[in-house]
Design a protein around this motif. Sequence first.
Motif, short mmCIF file in Angstrom:
data_model
loop_
_atom_site.label_atom_id
_atom_site.label_comp_id
_atom_site.label_asym_id
_atom_site.label_seq_id
_atom_site.Cartn_x
_atom_site.Cartn_y
_atom_site.Cartn_z
N ALA A 112 6.88 -10.51 27.85
CA ALA A 112 8.28 -10.13 28.04
C ALA A 112 9.20 -11.09 27.31
O ALA A 112 10.14 -10.69 26.61
N LYS A 113 8.93 -12.39 27.44
CA LYS A 113 9.78 -13.38 26.78
C LYS A 113 9.70 -13.27 25.26
O LYS A 113 10.71 -13.31 24.56
N VAL A 114 8.48 -13.14 24.76
CA VAL A 114 8.29 -13.09 23.30
C VAL A 114 8.94 -11.82 22.73
O VAL A 114 9.67 -11.88 21.73
N ASN A 115 8.71 -10.71 23.40
CA ASN A 115 9.28 -9.47 22.88
C ASN A 115 10.81 -9.50 22.93
O ASN A 115 11.48 -9.03 22.00
N GLY A 116 11.34 -10.05 23.99
CA GLY A 116 12.79 -10.17 24.10
C GLY A 116 13.35 -11.03 22.97
O GLY A 116 14.36 -10.69 22.34
N MET A 117 12.67 -12.12 22.70
CA MET A 117 13.13 -13.03 21.65
C MET A 117 13.01 -12.39 20.27
O MET A 117 13.89 -12.53 19.42
N LEU A 118 11.93 -11.64 20.04
CA LEU A 118 11.74 -10.98 18.75
C LEU A 118 12.81 -9.90 18.53
O LEU A 118 13.27 -9.69 17.41
N GLU A 119 13.19 -9.27 19.62
CA GLU A 119 14.25 -8.28 19.51
C GLU A 119 15.56 -8.97 19.10
O GLU A 119 16.28 -8.50 18.22
N LEU A 120 15.79 -10.09 19.74
CA LEU A 120 17.00 -10.86 19.45
C LEU A 120 17.10 -11.24 17.97
O LEU A 120 18.18 -11.17 17.38
N ARG A 122 15.63 -9.70 15.62
CA ARG A 122 15.43 -8.46 14.87
C ARG A 122 14.10 -8.42 14.14
O ARG A 122 14.03 -8.09 12.96
N LEU A 123 13.04 -8.75 14.84
CA LEU A 123 11.71 -8.68 14.24
C LEU A 123 10.79 -7.76 15.04
O LEU A 123 9.57 -7.80 14.86
N GLY A 125 8.48 -4.90 15.95
CA GLY A 125 7.66 -4.10 15.05
C GLY A 125 6.84 -4.97 14.10
O GLY A 125 5.95 -4.49 13.42
N MET A 126 7.15 -6.24 14.03
CA MET A 126 6.43 -7.14 13.11
C MET A 126 5.50 -8.09 13.86
O MET A 126 4.98 -9.04 13.26
N GLU A 127 5.27 -7.83 15.14
CA GLU A 127 4.50 -8.75 15.99
C GLU A 127 3.14 -9.10 15.40
O GLU A 127 2.65 -10.22 15.56
N LYS A 128 2.50 -8.13 14.74
CA LYS A 128 1.10 -8.33 14.31
C LYS A 128 0.97 -8.90 12.91
O LYS A 128 -0.12 -9.12 12.42
N ARG A 129 2.10 -9.10 12.26
CA ARG A 129 2.01 -9.63 10.89
C ARG A 129 1.74 -11.14 10.90
O ARG A 129 2.08 -11.84 11.85
N PHE A 130 1.20 -11.59 9.78
CA PHE A 130 1.00 -13.03 9.60
C PHE A 130 2.16 -13.58 8.75
O PHE A 130 2.77 -12.82 7.99
N GLN A 138 12.55 -13.71 7.12
CA GLN A 138 11.83 -13.27 8.33
C GLN A 138 11.04 -14.43 8.94
O GLN A 138 11.04 -14.61 10.16
N GLN A 139 10.42 -15.24 8.09
CA GLN A 139 9.70 -16.42 8.61
C GLN A 139 10.66 -17.34 9.34
O GLN A 139 10.36 -17.90 10.39
N GLN A 140 11.86 -17.47 8.75
CA GLN A 140 12.87 -18.33 9.34
C GLN A 140 13.22 -17.85 10.75
O GLN A 140 13.38 -18.63 11.68
N ARG A 141 13.31 -16.53 10.91
CA ARG A 141 13.67 -15.98 12.21
C ARG A 141 12.53 -16.11 13.22
O ARG A 141 12.78 -16.28 14.42
N VAL A 142 11.29 -16.07 12.74
CA VAL A 142 10.16 -16.33 13.65
C VAL A 142 10.27 -17.77 14.18
O VAL A 142 10.11 -18.03 15.38
N ALA A 143 10.56 -18.68 13.28
CA ALA A 143 10.67 -20.09 13.69
C ALA A 143 11.82 -20.28 14.68
O ALA A 143 11.73 -21.07 15.62
N LEU A 144 12.89 -19.54 14.47
CA LEU A 144 14.03 -19.62 15.38
C LEU A 144 13.63 -19.09 16.77
O LEU A 144 13.92 -19.71 17.79
N ALA A 145 12.93 -17.96 16.78
CA ALA A 145 12.47 -17.39 18.05
C ALA A 145 11.54 -18.38 18.76
O ALA A 145 11.62 -18.56 19.97
#
Length: 355
Positions: A112-120, A122-123, A125-130, A138-145
Amino acid sequence: MAYLEIRNLTKKFGDFTAVHDVTLDVERGEMIALLGGSGCGKTTILRMIAGFTAPFSGSIAIDGKSMAGIPAHKRNVGIFFQNYALFPHMTVFDNVAFSLKLQKLPREQISAKVNGMLELVRLTGMEKRFPRELSGGQQQRVALARALVMEPALLLLDEPLSNLDAKLRVEMQVEIKRIQRELGVTTIIVTHDHEEAVSLADRVVVMNAGHIMQIGTPDGVFDYPENPYVADFMGFTNLFDGTVAAVDGETVTVTDTNGNQFRAHDRFHTGFAAGDAVQLAIRPDNILPADGPGENVVTGTIQNVTYKGVVSRIDVEGVLKDALLHINIHNYDSGKAGARMDAKLPADKLLIYKN
Ligand SMILES: Nc1ncnc2c1ncn2[C@@H]1O[C@H](COP(=O)(O)OP(=O)(O)OP(=O)(O)O)[C@@H](O)[C@H]1O
Ligand SMILES: [Mg+2]
């Protein structure tokens, strides 16, 4: 007592002093922007706060507790690194979930936390990517999340928006500010960009070569930089020399090196005397077109008009001794290269510094 107290912090690498006697209080829930050119010591300060490198001298206290000897993982600090440092062999989801898993939170809660943060960020749908399958932004936003998902008490963001396009950057600025307010998390954000600093932070710290040059509110630092270095950094591209001709209370009359006379206001109560060598500074946006002579009106020849979208930038020659006078004007259509132009440098916008 401030939430984060930095006292006389110094860091040396061999003979080189990267951070010089920095003292700064950050209040609980406050957002501070660290602003300064490349190599001025911003990342080094964050690394010391996070516990990745030890100070040469000085102290850091978080919530009243000295951080001397406390390892990084015991500081409850969320960090966004300048180079992201994502785990290359983990998916987006696992990168963001990493520290939650270390905390052994229940699986559904992590999800729940991870999905909420990824939504925030805007990633969704990209959960399974490396990471290698993502763009830089996009990498920058993963690091932010990843930095935000822990809901840390202290958040350190090292240029979190530098790789984003202008539109996404503004959207993420708004999001970061919103998250920061909602969580009430004490935050230091590092940026090169003075507009980003003033739009995000409660207070702005301007640094140069390891030193703090000014600490102030965004409008204070933006409109009234206290020294020529900060002025230049904040976009006062018209910076020129003069000599004080007369002083009347707080009104200072200056003759510049080209013989122009200007009135300026001694806003910082510096105390000037006739004969003082000074520097004058004004932002291009604060110069106004004028109709004929008057106080602080100068005349020159337009060398160049550059359309920049919201404003046009006009470069005027013949006013300053060895430089062009830069003026920004909205909807400018009346002047062309070669034309004469009168321009007013309003006394209340013209800053004066002792040399
Ligand atoms: N491990 C190190 N060894 C030697 N010098 C270092 C080390 N880390 C940083 N420095 C130097 O210290 C200074 C400050 O570096 P720092 O990374 O804090 O700058 P910065 O303000 O974050 O710059 P940028 O905006 O480019 O990221 C630089 O001159 C850098 O070369
Ligand atoms: Mg850096």
